[in-house]
Design a protein around this motif. Structure first.
Motif, mmCIF file in Angstrom:
data_model
loop_
_atom_site.group_PDB
_atom_site.id
_atom_site.type_symbol
_atom_site.label_atom_id
_atom_site.label_comp_id
_atom_site.label_asym_id
_atom_site.label_seq_id
_atom_site.Cartn_x
_atom_site.Cartn_y
_atom_site.Cartn_z
ATOM 1 N N GLY A 121 0.811 -1.214 0.000
ATOM 2 C CA GLY A 121 0.000 0.000 0.000
ATOM 3 C C GLY A 121 0.832 1.245 0.000
ATOM 4 O O GLY A 121 0.953 1.909 1.027
ATOM 5 N N PRO A 122 1.402 1.613 -1.141
ATOM 6 C CA PRO A 122 1.969 2.960 -1.227
ATOM 7 C C PRO A 122 0.812 3.945 -1.288
ATOM 8 O O PRO A 122 -0.341 3.531 -1.432
ATOM 9 N N SER A 123 1.107 5.216 -1.146
ATOM 10 C CA SER A 123 0.022 6.187 -1.224
ATOM 11 C C SER A 123 -0.627 6.125 -2.606
ATOM 12 O O SER A 123 0.041 5.908 -3.618
ATOM 13 N N ALA A 124 -1.956 6.311 -2.619
ATOM 14 C CA ALA A 124 -2.744 6.130 -3.845
ATOM 15 C C ALA A 124 -2.754 7.400 -4.700
ATOM 16 O O ALA A 124 -3.788 8.033 -4.917
ATOM 17 N N ASN A 125 -1.573 7.767 -5.173
ATOM 18 C CA ASN A 125 -1.415 8.943 -6.038
ATOM 19 C C ASN A 125 -0.332 8.619 -7.053
ATOM 20 O O ASN A 125 0.382 7.628 -6.900
ATOM 21 N N LEU A 126 -0.207 9.470 -8.058
ATOM 22 C CA LEU A 126 0.892 9.289 -8.995
ATOM 23 C C LEU A 126 2.195 9.589 -8.259
ATOM 24 O O LEU A 126 2.230 10.434 -7.363
ATOM 25 N N SER A 127 3.236 8.878 -8.632
ATOM 26 C CA SER A 127 4.513 8.992 -7.939
ATOM 27 C C SER A 127 4.970 10.450 -7.837
ATOM 28 O O SER A 127 4.945 11.185 -8.817
ATOM 29 N N GLY A 128 5.351 10.844 -6.647
ATOM 30 C CA GLY A 128 5.891 12.186 -6.440
ATOM 31 C C GLY A 128 4.853 13.245 -6.121
ATOM 32 O O GLY A 128 5.191 14.332 -5.660
ATOM 33 N N ALA A 129 3.574 12.925 -6.372
ATOM 34 C CA ALA A 129 2.527 13.932 -6.188
ATOM 35 C C ALA A 129 2.032 13.959 -4.740
ATOM 36 O O ALA A 129 2.433 13.151 -3.907
ATOM 37 N N VAL A 130 1.134 14.897 -4.476
ATOM 38 C CA VAL A 130 0.590 15.062 -3.127
ATOM 39 C C VAL A 130 -0.227 13.825 -2.745
ATOM 40 O O VAL A 130 -1.034 13.339 -3.530
ATOM 41 N N SER A 131 -0.016 13.330 -1.533
ATOM 42 C CA SER A 131 -0.716 12.128 -1.085
ATOM 43 C C SER A 131 -2.212 12.393 -0.909
ATOM 44 O O SER A 131 -2.614 13.511 -0.598
ATOM 45 N N PRO A 132 -3.052 11.356 -1.116
ATOM 46 C CA PRO A 132 -4.498 11.513 -1.005
ATOM 47 C C PRO A 132 -4.995 11.258 0.421
ATOM 48 O O PRO A 132 -4.614 10.270 1.042
ATOM 49 N N THR A 133 -5.833 12.124 0.930
ATOM 50 C CA THR A 133 -6.408 11.902 2.261
ATOM 51 C C THR A 133 -7.925 11.745 2.210
ATOM 52 O O THR A 133 -8.563 11.660 3.260
ATOM 53 N N THR A 134 -8.496 11.737 0.989
ATOM 54 C CA THR A 134 -9.916 11.406 0.840
ATOM 55 C C THR A 134 -10.063 10.494 -0.386
ATOM 56 O O THR A 134 -9.171 10.440 -1.248
ATOM 57 N N ALA A 135 -11.217 9.802 -0.444
ATOM 58 C CA ALA A 135 -11.486 8.937 -1.597
ATOM 59 C C ALA A 135 -11.555 9.783 -2.872
ATOM 60 O O ALA A 135 -11.134 9.361 -3.946
ATOM 61 N N GLU A 136 -12.080 11.002 -2.736
ATOM 62 C CA GLU A 136 -12.185 11.913 -3.872
ATOM 63 C C GLU A 136 -10.791 12.225 -4.449
ATOM 64 O O GLU A 136 -10.615 12.277 -5.668
ATOM 65 N N HIS A 137 -9.831 12.420 -3.579
ATOM 66 C CA HIS A 137 -8.448 12.640 -4.048
ATOM 67 C C HIS A 137 -7.972 11.470 -4.900
ATOM 68 O O HIS A 137 -7.289 11.650 -5.907
ATOM 69 N N VAL A 138 -8.312 10.246 -4.483
ATOM 70 C CA VAL A 138 -7.871 9.072 -5.248
ATOM 71 C C VAL A 138 -8.554 9.054 -6.613
ATOM 72 O O VAL A 138 -7.932 8.768 -7.635
ATOM 73 N N ARG A 139 -9.849 9.405 -6.593
ATOM 74 C CA ARG A 139 -10.622 9.441 -7.854
ATOM 75 C C ARG A 139 -10.029 10.432 -8.855
ATOM 76 O O ARG A 139 -10.185 10.267 -10.064
ATOM 77 N N GLU A 140 -9.382 11.469 -8.348
ATOM 78 C CA GLU A 140 -8.778 12.461 -9.249
ATOM 79 C C GLU A 140 -7.609 11.865 -10.040
ATOM 80 O O GLU A 140 -7.244 12.384 -11.081
ATOM 81 N N SER A 141 -7.019 10.790 -9.528
ATOM 82 C CA SER A 141 -5.825 10.228 -10.185
ATOM 83 C C SER A 141 -6.074 8.976 -11.000
ATOM 84 O O SER A 141 -5.320 8.693 -11.926
ATOM 85 N N PHE A 142 -7.095 8.190 -10.642
ATOM 86 C CA PHE A 142 -7.270 6.887 -11.284
ATOM 87 C C PHE A 142 -8.718 6.659 -11.686
ATOM 88 O O PHE A 142 -9.638 7.157 -11.029
ATOM 89 N N THR A 143 -8.892 5.876 -12.756
ATOM 90 C CA THR A 143 -10.255 5.527 -13.160
ATOM 91 C C THR A 143 -10.748 4.354 -12.315
ATOM 92 O O THR A 143 -9.959 3.624 -11.702
ATOM 93 N N GLU A 144 -12.039 4.183 -12.337
ATOM 94 C CA GLU A 144 -12.704 3.097 -11.612
ATOM 95 C C GLU A 144 -12.219 1.725 -12.110
ATOM 96 O O GLU A 144 -12.090 0.777 -11.340
ATOM 97 N N GLU A 145 -11.915 1.677 -13.412
ATOM 98 C CA GLU A 145 -11.399 0.446 -14.007
ATOM 99 C C GLU A 145 -9.983 0.134 -13.467
ATOM 100 O O GLU A 145 -9.663 -1.013 -13.167
#
Ligand code: AMP
Ligand code: MG
Length: 331
Positions: A136-160
């Motif tokens: 479990g690395p942080s759910a963001n693109l490498s080097g970017a700001v870490s996500p602290t909400t599910a919405e933050h994760v949605r900004e980086s990755f698709t549901e697929e």
């Protein structure tokens, strides 16, 4: 907008995806993690690929408790045992020699693995139901700001790409403390919300701090991968300034700036102030959201007022400063 909505049905979907070797984002008390079966090298490879993570940056393995942790390592010293019993579930990752079950891409080819038990009911339930550890690395693109909400994760990755278990906002807000017990003396590889002082109170020795900017270190540091100078970084150029330099930094801003500060300041012109808490833990909890908002605002620059130093929460502020220095490091 983030709400605590996931339950047994979402956990079942997540497990189904994990069994297929796919990725699931999970909430923790620190930041959201990008989960994959830690014992499946192909699934782990997908994490590196999707994040664009350098192959030399190892991943933390998340476990539901002591038994699962022990399956990941070849030795479980007393110090690990007492620390885990004291701080797990919680934001402390412990580095130990890895067992054969852990594929080498998890540890970036190294001999040691970092394990931790996250303090979030949804993710503990996920780990227990899955029955096996998750990277479990942080759910963001490498080097970017870490996500602290599910919405933050949605900004980086698709549901697929990534199935997201929404467990509401993370309360800790910065990544776990990483301590290595793989060598003769404990070494703090990354500062976090569990402080060297707290660790010393349990094991009787203060972990040496791995100084990660190339200067000398108190103990012979482990050559630890993953200690990148620029990390946790917004796309907008960011600068970290002392209080006395603040007025000048604002005057020199290349355009409208967002100023992140824990102390009130009056700013005119096109600039905007984003006020952060004066309490260290509350500040940590909000810093990544604030950086993301500043980034999304279209500002030309993010000016970060250097947080306080020393005092009773000095070690927490130091962990925060570690993130801010990397966020503001030149690209
Ligand atoms: P993150 O992707 O934000 O979860 O970062 C994980 C960090 O944990 C890495 O960048 C390292 O600093 C640290 N880490 C993980 N595994 C190891 C390991 N085996 N040895 C040393 N540090 C590790
Ligand atoms: Mg990260």
């Amino acid at each position: 907008m983030s709400r605590s909505s996931a339950g047994p049905e979402e956990i079942a979907t997540a497990i189904h995806r994990l069994r297929e070797g796919r990725l699931v984002a999970f909430p923790t008390e620190t930041v959201y993690g990008l989960g994959a079966n830690a014992f499946d090298a192909d699934a782990v490879a997908r994490v590196f690929e999707l994040k664009g993570r350098p192959a030399n940056n190892p991943l933390i393995v998340h476990v539901s408790g002591l038994a699962m942790a022990r399956a990941c390592v070849t030795a479980w010293p007393d110090r690990a045992d007492v620390l885990a019993r004291e701080f797990w579930p919680g934001p402390l990752s412990i580095v130990l020699p890895k067992s054969d079950r852990v594929p080498s891409n998890v540890t970036a080819g190294g001999p040691n693995v970092a394990v931790r038990c996250p303090d979030h009911p949804l993710t503990l339930a996920l780990l227990e139901a899955f029955g096996s550890p998750l990277v479990g690395p942080s759910a963001n693109l490498s080097g970017a700001v870490s996500p602290t909400t599910a919405e933050h994760v949605r900004e980086s990755f698709t549901e697929e790409e990534v199935y997201i278990l929404d467990g509401g906002p993370c309360i800790g807000g910065i990544e776990s403390t990483v301590i290595s017990l793989a060598g003769p003396t404990p070494v703090e590889l990354r500062p976090g919300l569990i402080t060297p002082e707290q660790i010393e109170a349990i094991i009787g020795v203060r972990p040496a701090r791995l100084v990660r900017d190339g200067r000398s270190s108190p103990a012979t540091p482990l050559p630890s991968p993953g200690l990148l100078a620029r990390h946790y970084a917004p796309r907008t150029p960011a600068v970290l300034v002392d209080a006395p330099g603040l007025a000048q930094a604002i005057a020199r801003a290349p355009g409208p700036a967002v100023i992140l500060t824990h102390e009130p300041i009056a700013v005119g012109g096109p600039h905007r102030v984003e006020r952060l808490p004066t309490d260290a833990r509350a500040y940590a909890s909000e810093i990544y959201s604030a950086l993301r908002r500043a980034d999304a605002s279209g500002a030309a620059q993010i000016i970060i007022r250097r947080p306080p130093q020393g005092g009773p929460d000095g070690e927490i502020w130091a962990a925060i400063l570690d993130r801010l220095s990397r966020a503001a490091a030149p690209a």
